[in-house]
Design an enzyme around this catalytic site. Structure first.
Site, PDB file in Angstrom:
ATOM      1  CB  CYS A  44      -0.969   0.099   1.173  1.00  0.00           C
ATOM      2  SG  CYS A  44      -0.024   0.079   2.791  1.00  0.00           S
ATOM      3  CG  ASP A  93      -0.255   3.007   4.031  1.00  0.00           C
ATOM      4  OD1 ASP A  93      -0.229   4.141   3.217  1.00  0.00           O
ATOM      5  OD2 ASP A  93      -1.418   2.678   4.593  1.00  0.00           O
ATOM      6  CB  CYS A 151      -2.879  -1.498   8.985  1.00  0.00           C
ATOM      7  SG  CYS A 151      -3.747  -1.818   7.450  1.00  0.00           S
TER       8      CYS A 151
HETATM    9 FE1  FES Z   1      -1.569   0.561   4.133  1.00  0.00          FE
HETATM   10 FE2  FES Z   1      -3.187   0.093   6.161  1.00  0.00          FE
HETATM   11  S1  FES Z   1      -3.463  -0.133   4.107  1.00  0.00           S
HETATM   12  S2  FES Z   1      -1.011   0.110   6.310  1.00  0.00           S
END
Ligand code: FES
Length: 141
Positions: free
Chosen positions: A35, A37, A104
């Site tokens: 993702c 992140d 996550c």
């Molecule tokens: Fe990337 Fe939650 S969707 S850490």
């Protein structure tokens, strides 16, 4: 049922320990390749106790809530206890995460471990690399 528990929403809206520790003893940064992140964890350590912890998370609501809860779970605790914190324990403390969001919470476990490795390496402290080699358990990995 709502997608997110009240605890997740609370920690997402009012994250605890958000920010930076300028003179941190250990800093860990991890990212989720899927993702994109990113989570950064700062630790202040005195006599093997995590006396302060702060985080910066550029990510989804679950990642922010997971980092906030993880900091609450390790603040004031000995390093040995922080090392045993799993992403499942973080998710449980949040009263659960949706299955597709469990990954996550993995970031929180890995960011803490990465900050501890940084602390050990900066201070020339020998540590058991095996403890850090284990991947956090995630439904998607
Ligand atoms: Fe990337 Fe939650 S969707 S850490």
């Amino acid at each position: 049922m709502a997608l997110y528990s009240e605890k997740v929403m609370d920690h997402f809206r009012n994250p605890r320990n958000l920010g930076v520790i300028e003179d941190a003893d250990g800093i860990g940064e991890v990212g989720n390749t899927k993702c994109g992140d990113i989570m950064k964890m700062y630790l202040k350590i005195e006599n093997d106790i995590i006396v302060d912890v702060k985080f910066e998370t550029f990510g989804c609501a679950s990642a922010i809530a997971s980092s906030s809860m993880a900091t609450e779970l390790i603040k004031g605790k000995p390093i040995s206890e922080a090392l045993t914190l799993t992403n499942q324990a973080v998710a449980e403390a949040l009263d659960g995460l949706p299955a597709h969001k469990l990954h996550c919470s993995v970031l929180a476990e890995e960011a803490i471990k990465s900050a501890l490795v940084d602390y050990y390496e900066k201070n020339g402290i020998a540590y058991d690399k095996e403890l850090f080699a284990k991947k956090a358990v995630c439904c998607h990995e």
